[in-house]
Structure formats: structure tokens, C-alpha cells
Design an enzyme around this catalytic site. Structure first.
Site, short mmCIF file in Angstrom:
data_model
loop_
_atom_site.label_atom_id
_atom_site.label_comp_id
_atom_site.label_asym_id
_atom_site.label_seq_id
_atom_site.Cartn_x
_atom_site.Cartn_y
_atom_site.Cartn_z
N SER A 179 54.16 13.13 59.57
CA SER A 179 55.35 13.37 58.73
C SER A 179 56.47 12.48 59.26
O SER A 179 56.38 11.96 60.37
CB SER A 179 55.79 14.84 58.82
OG SER A 179 56.41 15.10 60.08
N TYR A 181 59.26 13.50 60.23
CA TYR A 181 59.74 14.19 61.44
C TYR A 181 58.88 13.81 62.65
O TYR A 181 59.39 13.41 63.69
CB TYR A 181 59.73 15.72 61.25
CG TYR A 181 59.52 16.43 62.56
CD1 TYR A 181 60.51 16.43 63.53
CD2 TYR A 181 58.29 17.04 62.87
CE1 TYR A 181 60.30 17.02 64.77
CE2 TYR A 181 58.08 17.64 64.09
CZ TYR A 181 59.09 17.62 65.04
OH TYR A 181 58.88 18.19 66.27
N HIS A 182 57.54 13.93 62.50
CA HIS A 182 56.68 13.62 63.65
C HIS A 182 56.83 12.15 64.05
O HIS A 182 56.73 11.81 65.23
CB HIS A 182 55.21 13.95 63.31
CG HIS A 182 54.91 15.44 63.31
ND1 HIS A 182 54.91 16.18 62.16
CD2 HIS A 182 54.59 16.30 64.30
CE1 HIS A 182 54.61 17.46 62.45
NE2 HIS A 182 54.42 17.56 63.74
N1 USQ Z 1 49.92 25.65 57.88
C1 USQ Z 1 49.18 26.46 57.05
N2 USQ Z 1 49.82 27.45 56.39
C2 USQ Z 1 51.16 27.70 56.54
C3 USQ Z 1 51.90 26.87 57.39
C4 USQ Z 1 51.25 25.85 58.05
O1 USQ Z 1 47.98 26.27 56.92
O2 USQ Z 1 51.67 28.64 55.88
C5 USQ Z 1 49.22 24.57 58.61
C6 USQ Z 1 49.79 23.19 58.41
O3 USQ Z 1 49.27 22.56 57.29
C7 USQ Z 1 49.38 22.51 59.71
C8 USQ Z 1 49.40 23.64 60.73
O4 USQ Z 1 49.34 24.86 59.98
O5 USQ Z 1 48.09 22.01 59.62
C9 USQ Z 1 50.63 23.67 61.60
O6 USQ Z 1 51.75 23.71 60.76
P1 USQ Z 1 53.17 24.25 61.29
O7 USQ Z 1 54.11 24.25 60.12
O8 USQ Z 1 53.00 25.48 62.07
O9 USQ Z 1 53.52 23.14 62.36
P2 USQ Z 1 53.97 21.63 62.23
O10 USQ Z 1 54.43 21.24 60.88
O11 USQ Z 1 52.88 20.82 62.82
O12 USQ Z 1 55.25 21.62 63.16
C10 USQ Z 1 55.48 22.60 64.19
C11 USQ Z 1 56.93 22.55 64.58
C12 USQ Z 1 57.25 21.17 65.11
C13 USQ Z 1 56.31 20.82 66.25
C14 USQ Z 1 54.87 20.99 65.83
C15 USQ Z 1 53.89 20.87 66.98
O13 USQ Z 1 57.73 22.85 63.44
O14 USQ Z 1 58.61 21.14 65.54
O15 USQ Z 1 56.53 19.50 66.62
O16 USQ Z 1 54.68 22.31 65.31
S1 USQ Z 1 52.37 20.17 66.46
O17 USQ Z 1 51.89 20.87 65.28
O18 USQ Z 1 51.45 20.26 67.56
O19 USQ Z 1 52.67 18.79 66.10
#
Ligand code: USQ
Length: 396
Positions: A179, A181-182
Site C-alpha cells: 500500500s 502507507y507501507h
Molecule cells: N483483513 C481481513 N479482514 C478485515 C481486516 C483485514 O481479512 O476485516 C486482512 C487484510 O486483508 C490483511 C490482514 O488482514 O491481509 C491484515 O490487515 P490489517 O488491516 O490488520 O493490517 P495492515 O493493513 O497490514 O496494517 C496493520 C497496521 C499497520 C502495520 C501493519 C503491520 O494498521 O500500521 O504496519 O498492520 S503488517 O501487517 O505486518 O504490515
């Protein structure tokens, strides 16, 4: 140790201020309250009520017997950062003051550009202020496991040895962020590494997984000390959203096949790990990388765990129903990141995820009405292709 926290009013910053103070560190911090504004922009609010900063600071003083040195200010304003560093002379600087949401950054060019500017410039200002004011301090910079993406090979901690056409080198592991952001975190990592090289600074870049949790023990029973807890599509992370959904009987929403894997850790482990990094700085100039998570799970596994615990707590309407994936990401993939550095420093993982989920769900039941009031925000609509339309249910 004197520790400066950038973004001290946020989900992790507010908890870390308490965790470090309870361990005898002197904490100061800055915030511009942008997280509060972004969540408001999404039409949402924190499930746990977040009091104004004066009330927070008063509660902090009552509970910890010391007043936080706090300033409202913008980390993108160099003068502000430099002046604060001159006054406080931090020995460690924890940078949590960035825009942390992938969906938020994907909404429009305005949101992507804001995220780039806010995150990259704030880090740059901190690096320059370190060079000019506190060159011996240690930067603990919050990166993300998402910088690596989901490559089809093991993920080392930042660097890997490579042999190509008969020559060997140790190089930064390729980044494939998912993303805007990432991507800002990838750019930050490059900038921090470069600053360490040219100015001899010390830094730990924390590739953190997805954090979940409502509290740490230090918050006790004082509601004013609780962390914020977001559950909207942008600022709520997967497990936190699933727990919020379970308490109002809204189906839990794995995206797509739900087999996408991530590293996860409870907030209390995030605090423990950040503190280990702070208390064990590199001795000399260095850029080191820690992969910070407890265990790897698929989104489906997590949803099932949340449902199991919710049902045990009497929330019989908790069910899983997959939805269309609004993101562009691999839904089935290899995932094996290393994470040894924190264990070498003494990290002891919580391990008992179900116990943590029980604490979270019990906390959230108290705020059920606040979640119910924003029920319409639980189904995401921000899509990676640039359109905006709520996703539909596709599975059980
Ligand atoms: N996801 C679902 N259902 C939901 C929400 C999310 O399946 O209702 C999935 C997303 O598609 C993704 C995973 O769960 O595959 C993680 O999503 P997330 O929204 O929990 O996390 P992400 O967008 O990756 O971002 C969060 C934080 C961010 C941090 C990151 C760590 O918001 O600040 O950098 O986690 S990581 O995921 O390891 O990059």
C-alpha cells in the site's frame, strides 16, 4: 533513561508512555492529535472512550506520580523537533508518529501524498535533529513487517547474504510493500539506513507485525488510561475489528480466501519488545533491524479463534462470513519470516492468544453501544483499484 515518544497520544504511544514510566524511565512526547482527526474523518470513533489530552495527562500524574513532559506539535516542523530535543536531550527516541493505515493511504492522491509527506518528512526531521542535537541517542523507528510483502522465500531480519555471478555481499532484503502507507515505511527504512551510514547514528528499525489488544496491565482500572481502540476499516487492525464485530453479532470479515498470513502480537508484547530495543541500544553506530511479532496466523485462523472465545463468553451470534477482498494482495502464499534478535535480548512471548482475546472481548462488551453506533462502518469500501464501494459477502 530519557525517552522521547513521537506520537504519544496514539494506540501504541499512550501505552508505551505508561509501560516505560512504570519501569523508571523519564518520558516526554509530542503529538498533533492527527489520529483523532483521521478516525473522525472516517466517520468513526474509538470503542474505548478517549478523553482529551489534559484529562489524560492528569490521570497519568495521579497514577504514576509524575507528569509527562508533553508538547503539541508537528513532527514535519523541523524547528519544533529540534527545540524539543534541545530541551529534553533524549537518550532514546521512539518514532510512532506516522499515519499508520493502509486503506487510509489508498483513498486518493491527496491521501497518498499526505501519507508520503507526513511519514517521510517526520522521519527525516528526527534524523537531522538527532545529528545536530543528540548524535549519541538511539532511534527506535517503527517500521512494519508489511515492508517485505509476501515473498516466496524466507524473510531474514532486514539483511541477507547473496551470491550473484560469483560475488558475495550482505544487502538489504528486497521490499515489496502492499500500500502507499507501507511504501512510506520502505522509504523511511532507506533514509534511516543512509543517515546511520553517513552520520554514524544508532538506530533500530522495528518491522512490527499486526498489533492487537485493548490494554496493558499498567492501565489498571482507570478508564482514562485505556488505549484507543479503533474498529473502522482504516484504523482498526484485523483482530481488533474481529473482536469488535463479535460483541455486536456482526459477522467477522476475512477478506477473500482468508488464507493470507501475517505476523501478529498482542500490545503487551509490543511494549515488551520496544522496551528491550530501547534498553539494549547498539553500542556503536549501527542500523539494525528487528522483525517484531509473536506468531504467524492466517486471517481465517484468527477469525475462528475470535469466534471460539466469543462463543465461550456467551456471544452466541459470533460467526465468520468472508467478504470480497477490497485489497490487492496474495490470499495464499508462503510466509516464513525470521525473528531471532528479540529472543536473543530476552523476549518472552505471551503465547496465550485466547487469554488475550478474552480480556479484549470483555473490555469491548462494556463499550458495545459505541461499536453498535458505528455498525455501518464495519464493511469496508476503500478498494485498492481506486473505486469506493462496499464489498459483498462471499462465504460462510
Ligand atoms: N483483513 C481481513 N479482514 C478485515 C481486516 C483485514 O481479512 O476485516 C486482512 C487484510 O486483508 C490483511 C490482514 O488482514 O491481509 C491484515 O490487515 P490489517 O488491516 O490488520 O493490517 P495492515 O493493513 O497490514 O496494517 C496493520 C497496521 C499497520 C502495520 C501493519 C503491520 O494498521 O500500521 O504496519 O498492520 S503488517 O501487517 O505486518 O504490515
Amino acid at each position: 533513561m530519557r525517552v522521547f515518544i513521537a506520537g504519544i497520544d496514539g494506540y501504541l504511544g499512550w501505552a508505551l508512555a505508561q509501560y516505560l514510566t512504570a519501569r523508571g524511565h523519564a518520558v516526554a512526547g509530542a503529538d498533533l492529535f492527527l489520529r483523532r482527526q483521521w478516525v473522525e474523518e472516517m466517520g468513526s470513533w474509538s470503542a474505548t472512550p478517549v478523553v482529551d489530552i489534559e484529562t489524560r495527562l492528569a490521570a497519568f500524574e495521579e497514577n504514576f506520580g509524575t507528569r509527562l513532559l508533553f508538547r503539541t506539535g508537528d513532527l514535519c516542523d523541523y524547528e519544533f523537533v529540534e527545540t524539543f530535543f534541545k530541551e529534553f536531550q533524549p537518550e532514546a527516541i521512539v518514532h510512532l508518529g506516522e499515519m499508520p493505515s493502509a486503506p487510509y493511504s489508498m483513498q486518493s492522491v491527496k491521501h497518498a501524498a499526505f501519507t508520503m509527506n507526513n511519514n517521510i518528512v517526520s522521519t527525516l526531521n528526527i534524523l537531522f535533529a538527532m545529528r545536530d542535537v543528540v548524535p549519541d541517542s538511539h532511534l527506535v523507528k517503527l517500521g512494519t513487517m508489511g515492508e517485505y510483502g509476501t515473498p516466496n522465500i524466507d524473510i531474514p531480519e532486514g539483511f541477507f547474504e547473496i551470491e550473484y555471478r560469483g560475488r558475495k555481499d550482505t544487502l538489504p532484503f528486497p521490499r515489496q510493500a502492499g500500500s502507499w502507507y507501507h511504501q512510506t515505511k520502505v522509504h523511511d527504512s532507506n533514509n534511516v539506513l543512509f543517515a546511520c551510514k553517513i552520520w554514524g547514528l544508532r538506530s533500530t528499525d522495528i518491522m512490527q507485525g499486526v498489533v492487537f489488544g485493548t490494554r496493558i496491565d499498567e492501565m489498571g482500572d482507570d478508564e482514562r488510561l485505556l488505549s484507543r481502540f479503533d474498529f473502522d476499516e482504516s484504523f482498526g487492525t484485523a483482530i481488533n475489528r474481529f473482536c469488535a464485530m463479535s460483541v455486536i453479532g456482526h459477522p467477522l470479515t476475512p477478506f477473500g480466501k482468508g488464507n493470507q498470513k501475517r505476523g501478529f502480537l498482542p500490545m503487551r508484547d509490543s511494549m515488551q519488545c520496544l522496551t528491550l530495543a530501547i534498553e539494549n541500544p547498539p553500542i556503536t553506530s549501527a542500523y539494525r533491524v528487528f522483525n517484531q511479532f509473536e506468531e504467524v496466523y492466517s486471517v481465517n485462523e484468527l477469525a475462528d479463534k475470535v469466534v471460539k472465545v466469543a462463543q465461550e463468553l456467551g456471544l452466541k451470534d459470533a460467526v465468520v462470513r468472508r467478504v470480497e477482498n477490497p485489497r490487492k494482495e496474495m490470499e495464499e502464499h508462503y510466509y516464513k519470516p525470521d525473528h531471532q534478535h528479540l529472543f536473543d535480548l530476552g523476549y518472552q512471548p505471551t503465547h496465550d492468544m485466547e487469554a488475550e482475546l478474552r480480556i479484549m472481548i470483555n473490555d469491548l462488551v462494556r463499550y458495545r453501544d459505541r461499536i453498535e453506533a458505528k455498525r455501518d462502518l464495519l464493511i469496508p469500501e476503500i478498494r485498492w483499484d481506486g473505486t469506493r464501494q462496499k464489498v459483498g459477502f462471499i462465504g460462510r
